[in-house]
Design a protein around this motif. Structure first.
Motif, PDB file in Angstrom:
ATOM      1  N   ILE A   1      -5.219  -0.538  -0.880  1.00 24.60           N
ATOM      2  CA  ILE A   1      -4.516   0.282  -0.833  1.00 24.60           C
ATOM      3  C   ILE A   1      -3.760   0.405   0.591  1.00 24.60           C
ATOM      4  CG2 ILE A   1      -3.191   2.270  -2.430  1.00 24.60           C
ATOM      5  CD1 ILE A   1      -5.033   1.613  -4.472  1.00 24.60           C
ATOM      6  N   GLY A   2      -4.518   2.091   1.079  1.00 26.90           N
ATOM      7  CA  GLY A   2      -4.344   2.137   1.899  1.00 26.90           C
ATOM      8  C   GLY A   2      -3.523   1.638   3.162  1.00 26.90           C
ATOM      9  N   HIS A   3      -4.015   0.339   3.156  1.00 27.60           N
ATOM     10  CA  HIS A   3      -4.521  -0.835   4.499  1.00 27.60           C
ATOM     11  C   HIS A   3      -2.553  -1.477   3.910  1.00 27.60           C
ATOM     12  CE1 HIS A   3      -4.188  -4.622   7.226  1.00 27.60           C
ATOM     13  NE2 HIS A   3      -3.524  -4.812   6.148  1.00 27.60           N
ATOM     14  N   PHE A   4      -2.222  -1.414   2.678  1.00 25.24           N
ATOM     15  CA  PHE A   4      -0.993  -2.411   2.157  1.00 25.24           C
ATOM     16  C   PHE A   4       0.075  -1.345   2.438  1.00 25.24           C
ATOM     17  CE2 PHE A   4       2.082  -2.358  -1.569  1.00 25.24           C
ATOM     18  CZ  PHE A   4       2.682  -3.123  -1.098  1.00 25.24           C
ATOM     19  N   LEU A   5      -0.271  -0.079   1.928  1.00 30.59           N
ATOM     20  CA  LEU A   5       0.652   1.346   2.225  1.00 30.59           C
ATOM     21  C   LEU A   5       1.063   1.241   4.124  1.00 30.59           C
ATOM     22  CD1 LEU A   5       0.054   3.675  -0.059  1.00 30.59           C
ATOM     23  CD2 LEU A   5       1.323   2.132  -0.588  1.00 30.59           C
ATOM     24  N   LYS A   6       0.391   1.219   4.602  1.00 34.31           N
ATOM     25  CA  LYS A   6       0.088   1.557   6.181  1.00 34.31           C
ATOM     26  C   LYS A   6       1.051   0.484   6.983  1.00 34.31           C
ATOM     27  CE  LYS A   6      -2.629   2.104   9.954  1.00 34.31           C
ATOM     28  NZ  LYS A   6      -3.460   3.248  10.621  1.00 34.31           N
ATOM     29  N   GLY A   7       1.121  -0.888   5.787  1.00 40.76           N
ATOM     30  CA  GLY A   7       2.089  -2.302   6.055  1.00 40.76           C
ATOM     31  C   GLY A   7       2.830  -2.045   5.835  1.00 40.76           C
ATOM     32  N   LEU A   8       3.718  -1.167   5.218  1.00 35.42           N
ATOM     33  CA  LEU A   8       5.270  -1.187   4.718  1.00 35.42           C
ATOM     34  C   LEU A   8       5.830  -0.644   5.472  1.00 35.42           C
ATOM     35  CD1 LEU A   8       4.479  -0.811   0.776  1.00 35.42           C
ATOM     36  CD2 LEU A   8       5.560  -2.747   1.223  1.00 35.42           C
TER      37      LEU A   8
ATOM     38  N   THR B   1       9.006   9.087   0.291  1.00 36.17           N
ATOM     39  CA  THR B   1       9.282   7.080   0.548  1.00 36.17           C
ATOM     40  C   THR B   1       9.004   6.451   0.056  1.00 36.17           C
ATOM     41  OG1 THR B   1       8.331   8.845   2.675  1.00 36.17           O
ATOM     42  CG2 THR B   1       8.337   6.449   2.901  1.00 36.17           C
ATOM     43  N   ALA B   2       7.788   6.901  -1.420  1.00 35.36           N
ATOM     44  CA  ALA B   2       7.124   5.729  -1.799  1.00 35.36           C
ATOM     45  C   ALA B   2       6.595   6.236  -3.254  1.00 35.36           C
ATOM     46  CB  ALA B   2       6.150   4.811  -1.320  1.00 35.36           C
ATOM     47  N   ILE B   3       7.122   5.257  -4.022  1.00 33.95           N
ATOM     48  CA  ILE B   3       6.170   5.278  -5.680  1.00 33.95           C
ATOM     49  C   ILE B   3       5.643   4.188  -5.657  1.00 33.95           C
ATOM     50  CG2 ILE B   3       8.932   4.615  -6.788  1.00 33.95           C
ATOM     51  CD1 ILE B   3       7.696   6.493  -8.676  1.00 33.95           C
ATOM     52  N   ILE B   4       3.963   4.407  -6.340  1.00 31.83           N
ATOM     53  CA  ILE B   4       3.183   3.261  -6.909  1.00 31.83           C
ATOM     54  C   ILE B   4       3.470   3.472  -8.688  1.00 31.83           C
ATOM     55  CG2 ILE B   4       1.346   2.326  -6.713  1.00 31.83           C
ATOM     56  CD1 ILE B   4       0.954   4.172  -4.317  1.00 31.83           C
ATOM     57  N   THR B   5       3.519   2.552  -9.517  1.00 35.38           N
ATOM     58  CA  THR B   5       3.967   2.601 -10.978  1.00 35.38           C
ATOM     59  C   THR B   5       3.545   1.737 -11.853  1.00 35.38           C
ATOM     60  OG1 THR B   5       5.756   3.456 -12.263  1.00 35.38           O
ATOM     61  CG2 THR B   5       6.763   2.250 -10.492  1.00 35.38           C
ATOM     62  N   GLN B   6       3.682   1.164 -12.937  1.00 36.19           N
ATOM     63  CA  GLN B   6       3.291   0.473 -13.683  1.00 36.19           C
ATOM     64  C   GLN B   6       4.848  -0.420 -13.826  1.00 36.19           C
ATOM     65  OE1 GLN B   6       1.061   2.843 -15.593  1.00 36.19           O
ATOM     66  NE2 GLN B   6      -0.048   0.953 -16.549  1.00 36.19           N
TER      67      GLN B   6
ATOM     68  N   ASP C   1      19.710   4.690  -8.025  1.00 42.03           N
ATOM     69  CA  ASP C   1      20.926   5.265  -6.692  1.00 42.03           C
ATOM     70  C   ASP C   1      21.281   6.454  -5.970  1.00 42.03           C
ATOM     71  OD1 ASP C   1      22.053   2.216  -7.049  1.00 42.03           O
ATOM     72  OD2 ASP C   1      23.081   2.955  -8.452  1.00 42.03           O
ATOM     73  N   GLN C   2      20.369   7.504  -6.798  1.00 41.49           N
ATOM     74  CA  GLN C   2      20.235   8.772  -6.232  1.00 41.49           C
ATOM     75  C   GLN C   2      19.379   9.640  -5.069  1.00 41.49           C
ATOM     76  OE1 GLN C   2      20.709  11.520  -9.453  1.00 41.49           O
ATOM     77  NE2 GLN C   2      21.005   9.301 -11.252  1.00 41.49           N
ATOM     78  N   MET C   3      18.523   8.024  -4.954  1.00 42.51           N
ATOM     79  CA  MET C   3      17.686   8.145  -4.472  1.00 42.51           C
ATOM     80  C   MET C   3      18.179   7.206  -2.505  1.00 42.51           C
ATOM     81  SD  MET C   3      14.165   8.921  -6.639  1.00 42.51           S
ATOM     82  CE  MET C   3      14.379   7.047  -7.637  1.00 42.51           C
ATOM     83  N   PRO C   4      18.504   7.760  -1.781  1.00 48.92           N
ATOM     84  CA  PRO C   4      18.357   6.403  -0.846  1.00 48.92           C
ATOM     85  C   PRO C   4      16.535   6.989  -0.010  1.00 48.92           C
ATOM     86  CG  PRO C   4      19.741   8.352  -0.319  1.00 48.92           C
ATOM     87  CD  PRO C   4      19.598   8.605  -1.725  1.00 48.92           C
ATOM     88  N   TYR C   5      16.153   7.770   0.097  1.00 51.34           N
ATOM     89  CA  TYR C   5      15.125   7.597   0.834  1.00 51.34           C
ATOM     90  C   TYR C   5      14.060   7.195   0.086  1.00 51.34           C
ATOM     91  CZ  TYR C   5      15.452  11.280  -3.008  1.00 51.34           C
ATOM     92  OH  TYR C   5      15.718  11.499  -4.397  1.00 51.34           O
ATOM     93  N   LEU C   6      13.701   6.725  -1.143  1.00 52.31           N
ATOM     94  CA  LEU C   6      12.923   6.205  -2.062  1.00 52.31           C
ATOM     95  C   LEU C   6      13.071   4.004  -1.464  1.00 52.31           C
ATOM     96  CD1 LEU C   6      10.470   6.261  -4.126  1.00 52.31           C
ATOM     97  CD2 LEU C   6      12.036   5.739  -5.047  1.00 52.31           C
ATOM     98  N   LYS C   7      11.948   4.045  -0.447  1.00 55.20           N
ATOM     99  CA  LYS C   7      12.599   3.110  -0.017  1.00 55.20           C
ATOM    100  C   LYS C   7      10.948   1.188  -0.407  1.00 55.20           C
ATOM    101  CE  LYS C   7      13.497   4.661   4.709  1.00 55.20           C
ATOM    102  NZ  LYS C   7      12.514   6.008   5.333  1.00 55.20           N
ATOM    103  N   HIS C   8      10.295   2.323  -0.810  1.00 57.50           N
ATOM    104  CA  HIS C   8       9.948   1.267  -1.957  1.00 57.50           C
ATOM    105  C   HIS C   8       9.199   1.565  -3.060  1.00 57.50           C
ATOM    106  CE1 HIS C   8       8.650   0.450   2.657  1.00 57.50           C
ATOM    107  NE2 HIS C   8       8.632   1.757   2.754  1.00 57.50           N
TER     108      HIS C   8
END
Ligand code: WTA
Length: 572
Positions: A76-83, A137-142, A154-161
């Motif tokens: 998971i760390g590797h994946f997040l870092k890759g982003l 910056t990122a949210i991990i969800t289902q 639309d209200q969250m330009p900072y949320l990239k992933h």
């Protein structure tokens, strides 16, 4: 023999460096909770020991060893870092209690990012307020929760992933969304953990206050020192224990003692992701031979209500130690547990801000049912006069609980809210916001909170948040939200509203308002009842006096009403 041995001996010459030594930490070293909870345990020869036994709906089970946790958190760390996610970026974990939540938490920490766990039950508005404050910056969800994120995107330009861990390919991915499967991704055996230091940020937990938006409590990696030692001495976890913490990691109990504490000690823990039920809970204990169980008073009272017979239908002889946190643990519940389980629940008291247990009952120490116990070694607690903030040294005299802010897991700040953070300190004491007495033997007895926050079933609800949601409904002119007594949850949320012109009070309107706010709030914060009033009681300066409405609900004396608006007392 318990881990703590003698409490009285431990408090003599106590020093946190004891935990530093046990964790082989020296000042200035790299310090990473993700490493301590997985890689280090593997290095200690426990790679093949079970770390997690997980059960979901329909009895589905998944098991992970410490090596699985190590490799998957690397992955998971590797994946997040890759982003491109960097150290100190905030990564929100917005999931049910699935394995990805527990292991993902460590993955986030391993890249030096800040884990921001939030209850998956939160509605879009509750979610938005917290992501906005943290500039996540990122949210991990289902996939079942992604709709709520889309609604506020639309209200969250900072949320990239937006990372979906269980995408089945049936639905199309939308803007910023991507798929990651923890169990199917190519395993990353070796991963360079970000060299965080003791004071590097680790976890951001949101907690409700009386006024204003929820506060983001910032913790650092060094918090492990307190979490490790309290887990060892209070929960008394030993190598062959099977541990069950019933708390959701959206709540600090679910991270400090549902991930960090047990795993830093290399303990096998169980997670049941199916909600509450007496029968399934006892079955879970029986099936997994759970020996240590950490839960909350509301759950215990619900079990009491379910009766003794269902207890006798299960073999619960594996249990050897029980503890509780989150709300006052009434003496009846302790006495009942002694009767049916042959063991009392040991109460523990602490807060999101304190990061670890402050006042507890310890194995080997006499339990006084109804008392929270004594301060953990290394914790200096006092009762302060509410006006002068001077120490009250008289036994059994109530006052405010203050702590000397010098233990490792103490919060380091409220995220982007320095002003509120500063207000938590008086005369050099950290003010807990709770009232208590201390008896002749040094035991603390909880009296109540010193603010309007509602503690329903162990979950803190800000009246302000519910009032704000109510005010967004077109019919609502004003709102006031207070606690109302309840058998099981101790307190539940009750709302009072006045209506705008053109609206008539009716059951139908109540239902409409309830449905409207349900989408914004978490189910935990939902009012049980809405009462219509013609006006709300206010101070002369126009502040709504929740205190009066509260007193009415609890059948208490109303007290000083001298600052009330002239016409207000009539409606009470
Ligand atoms: C309350 C929970 C009485 C208290 C880990 C505190 C308790 C607030 C107890 C923190 C207890 C917690 N007896 N009250 N044993 N434990 N509380 O931040 O009012 O969700 O300030 O953290 O819960 O709740 P929080």
């Amino acid at each position: 023999m318990s881990n703590i041995g003698s409490y009285d001996e431990r408090i003599k010459n106590f020093d946190w460096s004891l935990a530093e030594k046990e964790l082989d930490y020296k000042d200035g070293d790299t310090f990473n909770i993700g490493w301590y909870c997985s890689d280090r345990i593997c290095e200690q020869g426990k790679a093949n020991k079970l770390a997690l036994i997980w059960e979901g709906l329909g009895g589905v089970e998944k098991r992970y060893t410490f090596n699985d946790v190590r490799v998957r958190s690397n992955t998971i760390g590797h994946f997040l870092k890759g982003l491109g996610i960097k150290n100190e970026d905030r990564v929100c974990l917005f999931m049910d209690k699935i394995p990805e939540l527990y292991i993902g938490f460590l993955g986030v920490l391993k890249i030096g990012a800040v884990a921001q766990p939030l209850f998956s039950a939160f509605g879009d508005e509750s979610l938005h307020v917290r992501l906005d404050n943290a500039q996540t910056t990122a949210i991990i969800t289902q996939r079942k929760h992604v709709g709520k994120v889309r609604k506020i995107l639309d209200q969250m330009p900072y949320l990239k992933h937006i990372i979906i861990v269980d995408h089945d390919g049936k639905k199309e991915l939308k803007e910023r969304e991507m798929v990651f499967s923890m169990d199917e991704a190519a395993p990353v055996e070796k991963f360079e953990i970000f060299p965080t230091k003791a004071e590097s940020p680790s976890v951001l937990h949101y907690t409700s206050g009386t006024t204003g938006q929820p506060k983001g409590v910032k913790h650092v990696h060094y918090s492990l020192i307190s979490q490790y030692l309290t887990t060892k001495w209070v929960l008394d976890l030993q190598d062959n224990d099977i541990y069950w913490c019933t708390a959701d990691p959206g709540w600090v109990t679910g991270t400090s003692y549902g991930i960090i504490g047990p795993w830093s000690l290399g303990i096998t823990q169980c997670v049941l992701d199916t909600g509450f039920g007496a029968e399934p809970w006892y079955k879970f204990i029986e099936k997994n031979k759970i020996s240590m169980w950490y839960s909350a008073p509301t759950a215990i009272r619900s079990l009491m209500k379910a009766g003794d017979e269902v207890v006798t239908q299960h073999d619960l002889s594996s249990l050897r130690h029980l503890a509780s946190v989150g709300e006052p643990l009434n003496a009846e519940a302790v006495i009942w547990s002694e009767k049916v389980f042959g063991l009392p629940f040991y109460d523990t008291y602490w807060q999101t801000e304190t990061g670890s247990m402050m006042i507890s009952n310890y194995p080997g120490m006499k339990v006084k049912p109804g008392s929270m116990g004594k301060t953990f070694p290394g914790i200096t607690g006092v009762i302060l006069d509410p006006d002068t903030f001077e120490e009250i040294n008289e036994p059994n005299k109530p006052g405010l609980i203050g702590f000397k802010p010098d233990w490792p897991a103490m919060m380091r700040m409220y995220w982007r809210n320095e002003e509120t953070y500063q207000k938590k300190f008086k005369n050099g004491w950290y003010m807990s916001g709770d009232r208590s007495t201390i008896d002749m033997d040094g035991y603390y007895w909880f009296v109540g909170r010193d603010d309007d926050v509602i503690n329903t079933g162990g979950h803190l609800v800000s009246p302000f948040e519910v009032e704000s949601a109510l005010l967004e409904h077109e019919a609502v002119a004003e709102s006031a939200v207070v606690a109302k007594p309840d058998d099981v949850n101790m307190e539940v949320v009750k709302a009072f509203v006045t209506l705008n012109k053109g609206y008539e009070a009716s059951d139908e309107l109540e239902l409409k308002i309830m449905n409207f706010i349900r989408k914004k709030l978490s189910p935990l914060a939902m009012p049980q009842e809405i009462e219509y009033l013609d006006t709300l009681p206010k101070t002369r300066s126009g502040k709504i006096m929740r205190r009066l409405l509260h007193a009415k609900e609890w059948g208490e004396e109303i007290g000083d009403t001298s600052t009330l608006e002239d016409d207000a007392p009539r409606m009470i």
